[in-house]
Motif scaffolding. Sequence first.
Motif, PDB file in Angstrom:
ATOM      1  N   TYR A   8       0.833  -1.203   0.000  1.00 50.29           N
ATOM      2  CA  TYR A   8       0.000   0.000   0.000  1.00 50.29           C
ATOM      3  C   TYR A   8       0.873   1.260   0.000  1.00 50.29           C
ATOM      4  CZ  TYR A   8      -3.453   3.453   1.453  1.00 50.29           C
ATOM      5  OH  TYR A   8      -4.254   4.554   1.526  1.00 50.29           O
ATOM      6  N   ILE A   9       1.932   1.261   0.837  1.00 52.88           N
ATOM      7  CA  ILE A   9       2.843   2.408   0.886  1.00 52.88           C
ATOM      8  C   ILE A   9       3.538   2.596  -0.463  1.00 52.88           C
ATOM      9  CG2 ILE A   9       5.094   3.131   1.805  1.00 52.88           C
ATOM     10  CD1 ILE A   9       2.923   3.866   3.675  1.00 52.88           C
ATOM     11  N   LEU A  10       3.924   1.498  -1.102  1.00 56.04           N
ATOM     12  CA  LEU A  10       4.576   1.578  -2.411  1.00 56.04           C
ATOM     13  C   LEU A  10       3.651   2.209  -3.449  1.00 56.04           C
ATOM     14  CD1 LEU A  10       7.115   0.873  -4.067  1.00 56.04           C
ATOM     15  CD2 LEU A  10       6.072  -1.365  -4.540  1.00 56.04           C
ATOM     16  N   GLN A  11       2.374   1.810  -3.430  1.00 53.49           N
ATOM     17  CA  GLN A  11       1.414   2.366  -4.381  1.00 53.49           C
ATOM     18  C   GLN A  11       1.108   3.837  -4.070  1.00 53.49           C
ATOM     19  OE1 GLN A  11      -1.865  -0.512  -4.109  1.00 53.49           O
ATOM     20  NE2 GLN A  11      -1.381  -1.133  -6.201  1.00 53.49           N
ATOM     21  N   LEU A  12       1.078   4.149  -2.782  1.00 54.41           N
ATOM     22  CA  LEU A  12       0.708   5.500  -2.361  1.00 54.41           C
ATOM     23  C   LEU A  12       1.815   6.507  -2.625  1.00 54.41           C
ATOM     24  CD1 LEU A  12      -1.782   6.786  -0.932  1.00 54.41           C
ATOM     25  CD2 LEU A  12      -0.497   6.604   1.201  1.00 54.41           C
TER      26      LEU A  12
ATOM     27  N   SER B 276       7.558   5.096  -3.887  1.00 50.57           N
ATOM     28  CA  SER B 276       8.932   5.166  -3.404  1.00 50.57           C
ATOM     29  C   SER B 276       9.335   3.828  -2.805  1.00 50.57           C
ATOM     30  CB  SER B 276       9.077   6.263  -2.342  1.00 50.57           C
ATOM     31  OG  SER B 276      10.318   6.169  -1.671  1.00 50.57           O
ATOM     32  N   ALA B 277      10.380   3.220  -3.377  1.00 48.16           N
ATOM     33  CA  ALA B 277      10.862   1.943  -2.844  1.00 48.16           C
ATOM     34  C   ALA B 277      11.437   2.116  -1.444  1.00 48.16           C
ATOM     35  CB  ALA B 277      11.932   1.366  -3.783  1.00 48.16           C
ATOM     36  N   LEU B 278      12.091   3.261  -1.197  1.00 52.06           N
ATOM     37  CA  LEU B 278      12.654   3.516   0.125  1.00 52.06           C
ATOM     38  C   LEU B 278      11.558   3.622   1.171  1.00 52.06           C
ATOM     39  CD1 LEU B 278      15.063   4.156   1.939  1.00 52.06           C
ATOM     40  CD2 LEU B 278      14.828   6.572   1.294  1.00 52.06           C
ATOM     41  N   ALA B 279      10.462   4.304   0.839  1.00 53.06           N
ATOM     42  CA  ALA B 279       9.347   4.430   1.773  1.00 53.06           C
ATOM     43  C   ALA B 279       8.759   3.058   2.097  1.00 53.06           C
ATOM     44  CB  ALA B 279       8.270   5.339   1.192  1.00 53.06           C
ATOM     45  N   ALA B 280       8.659   2.191   1.085  1.00 57.67           N
ATOM     46  CA  ALA B 280       8.146   0.838   1.313  1.00 57.67           C
ATOM     47  C   ALA B 280       9.121   0.003   2.125  1.00 57.67           C
ATOM     48  CB  ALA B 280       7.843   0.159  -0.019  1.00 57.67           C
TER      49      ALA B 280
ATOM     50  N   ILE C 192       0.327   4.139   8.778  1.00 57.52           N
ATOM     51  CA  ILE C 192       0.899   2.816   8.503  1.00 57.52           C
ATOM     52  C   ILE C 192       2.174   2.606   9.313  1.00 57.52           C
ATOM     53  CG2 ILE C 192       1.948   1.364   6.723  1.00 57.52           C
ATOM     54  CD1 ILE C 192      -0.925   1.546   6.188  1.00 57.52           C
ATOM     55  N   TYR C 193       3.047   3.623   9.304  1.00 57.59           N
ATOM     56  CA  TYR C 193       4.310   3.500  10.046  1.00 57.59           C
ATOM     57  C   TYR C 193       4.067   3.384  11.543  1.00 57.59           C
ATOM     58  CZ  TYR C 193       6.628   4.823   5.692  1.00 57.59           C
ATOM     59  OH  TYR C 193       7.086   4.853   4.393  1.00 57.59           O
ATOM     60  N   ALA C 194       3.139   4.197  12.054  1.00 58.52           N
ATOM     61  CA  ALA C 194       2.840   4.153  13.495  1.00 58.52           C
ATOM     62  C   ALA C 194       2.272   2.792  13.888  1.00 58.52           C
ATOM     63  CB  ALA C 194       1.853   5.263  13.863  1.00 58.52           C
ATOM     64  N   ALA C 195       1.395   2.247  13.031  1.00 55.11           N
ATOM     65  CA  ALA C 195       0.803   0.937  13.325  1.00 55.11           C
ATOM     66  C   ALA C 195       1.871  -0.146  13.339  1.00 55.11           C
ATOM     67  CB  ALA C 195      -0.272   0.609  12.291  1.00 55.11           C
ATOM     68  N   ASN C 196       2.755  -0.122  12.342  1.00 53.88           N
ATOM     69  CA  ASN C 196       3.831  -1.120  12.302  1.00 53.88           C
ATOM     70  C   ASN C 196       4.774  -0.967  13.485  1.00 53.88           C
ATOM     71  OD1 ASN C 196       4.162  -2.964   9.687  1.00 53.88           O
ATOM     72  ND2 ASN C 196       3.143  -1.067   9.064  1.00 53.88           N
ATOM     73  N   LEU C 197       5.021   0.276  13.903  1.00 47.10           N
ATOM     74  CA  LEU C 197       5.882   0.526  15.051  1.00 47.10           C
ATOM     75  C   LEU C 197       5.273  -0.050  16.327  1.00 47.10           C
ATOM     76  CD1 LEU C 197       8.442   2.111  16.065  1.00 47.10           C
ATOM     77  CD2 LEU C 197       6.879   4.003  16.542  1.00 47.10           C
ATOM     78  N   LEU C 198       3.986   0.232  16.556  1.00 41.82           N
ATOM     79  CA  LEU C 198       3.314  -0.266  17.759  1.00 41.82           C
ATOM     80  C   LEU C 198       3.205  -1.786  17.748  1.00 41.82           C
ATOM     81  CD1 LEU C 198       0.457   2.395  18.071  1.00 41.82           C
ATOM     82  CD2 LEU C 198       2.460   2.147  19.557  1.00 41.82           C
ATOM     83  N   ILE C 199       2.910  -2.350  16.590  1.00 45.41           N
ATOM     84  CA  ILE C 199       2.795  -3.807  16.486  1.00 45.41           C
ATOM     85  C   ILE C 199       4.143  -4.478  16.734  1.00 45.41           C
ATOM     86  CG2 ILE C 199       2.455  -5.660  14.785  1.00 45.41           C
ATOM     87  CD1 ILE C 199       0.055  -4.011  13.749  1.00 45.41           C
ATOM     88  N   ALA C 200       5.228  -3.856  16.250  1.00 47.33           N
ATOM     89  CA  ALA C 200       6.562  -4.405  16.514  1.00 47.33           C
ATOM     90  C   ALA C 200       6.873  -4.376  18.004  1.00 47.33           C
ATOM     91  CB  ALA C 200       7.617  -3.615  15.737  1.00 47.33           C
ATOM     92  N   ILE C 201       6.522  -3.283  18.678  1.00 45.13           N
ATOM     93  CA  ILE C 201       6.758  -3.167  20.122  1.00 45.13           C
ATOM     94  C   ILE C 201       5.987  -4.243  20.876  1.00 45.13           C
ATOM     95  CG2 ILE C 201       6.292  -1.707  22.141  1.00 45.13           C
ATOM     96  CD1 ILE C 201       6.992   0.706  20.339  1.00 45.13           C
ATOM     97  N   LEU C 202       4.722  -4.419  20.517  1.00 44.46           N
ATOM     98  CA  LEU C 202       3.907  -5.451  21.171  1.00 44.46           C
ATOM     99  C   LEU C 202       4.466  -6.845  20.903  1.00 44.46           C
ATOM    100  CD1 LEU C 202       0.378  -3.995  20.338  1.00 44.46           C
ATOM    101  CD2 LEU C 202       1.384  -4.173  22.616  1.00 44.46           C
ATOM    102  N   GLY C 203       4.962  -7.063  19.683  1.00 43.60           N
ATOM    103  CA  GLY C 203       5.535  -8.361  19.339  1.00 43.60           C
ATOM    104  C   GLY C 203       6.778  -8.675  20.146  1.00 43.60           C
TER     105      GLY C 203
END
Length: 434
Positions: free
Chosen positions: A50-54, A57-61, A120-131
């Motif tokens: 989704y980030i890549l399509q939005l 940017s490959a770096l953003a993805a 998206i970044y915040a969600a992935n960050l929080l999910i990583a912390i919980l993991g």
Amino acid sequence: MNQKATNKTNKSGEGGYLAVLRIPSFTVLLLGRLVSGAGQILFSMATMWYILQLTESALAAALIPMLPYLIYAFLGIPLATISDRLPKKQLLIWTDIWRAVIACILAILFLTDSMLPWHIYAANLLIAILGFMFNPATQTVIPAILPKPAEQLAPANALLNSSSKTIELLGYALGGILIAFISLQSILFIYAITFLLSALAIAFIRIPVTKVVKQKGFSGFVKDSMQGITFLFSNKVLACCIIFGAIINFAGAPLHIFTPIFANMVLEAGPQGYGLLQSAFAAGSIVGSLLSGKYAKRLSLAHWFLVSYLTSGASLLLMPMYPNLYFAIVCSFLLMLGLALVNVPLVTSILLSTPEEKRGRVMNSMGVLMSGVSNPLGLLLGGWFIEAYSPSWVYMGIGMFVIFMGTASLFVRPFREDRAGHTLHRKSSISSEI
């Protein structure tokens, strides 16, 4: 004589894979982790796409899969300290529930056309912390739910490792199909359901209460966080394993970058060849985990390191010498089989020797020391090697280095003592049985 044979049969039965799978608590926990693991792969792929399509940017993805590595490197040990201080069953349930809630919030934002990249970044960050709070709690719980951890922990760890690799192998293939045919909000809701199912499964497990020993204040928290590292380095054999493992991970990290280049430039096999090599990697990891889980007690930890390094190093050295796709697939399989051989005995040894109130910190400290720092540095080095050297020379260079490290372990005193002690222990056990 018959009684001895019966005892041996019983002992082997207690530690076999089928015997471990007959333990309801472990089986439920395993299934819960498989379901949530599949959901995690799907979530990571979908949000990165989704980030890549939005952004186009490959770096953003690329920041999506990089976030967990950064969190683990800088916060892995403190998060494990928090995990060690909390009741394990409630922690496992609530980290799953909160991951499901985060996915649902993202899905609602998408449905209302309110989703932005930072969500998206915040969600992935929080999910990583919980993991990274969930995982050390799991490692603390597993020995506690096994009736006889000394016999059953190695096959249990092997089943967890091999099943997660199987899910990884299948998950990326199925994830690509699902992303192509269903919407992002549907994927997010599927992800949420997987973690709710995992939380529900854990709710039915009887988990013994783990005692909590903690020091007060911020300085006490820092001291508690350091206990994982000090514990690992208080054992000379484990300290050598950590140092050797970190060096090998640093040297081997560039392979993540070189594999597609090797498949394309050296093998001339294109993306199909790259996919086959990746599949061979996963298959080797699965077989290596199952083999070491079954025979974990046959060799000392130092012996496993030696076998692992020689197998992996020889595979890397030979692969570019005979640039054939099918030969490379076999070498890729043996490479990851060799690396996986040492994982189960190492993790089992550490879990069995660690007090339960420290297990989370010890295991996360091991991960941070062995891969959290060395992998990113190795990837940076690999980026430079791409520009300077041929992939074939890099493969052979890393292979020779891994073989050298395996041979060098023969002369490291703690490893020598571990091999001798294991041999003497086996001889004394055999003589006492006779």
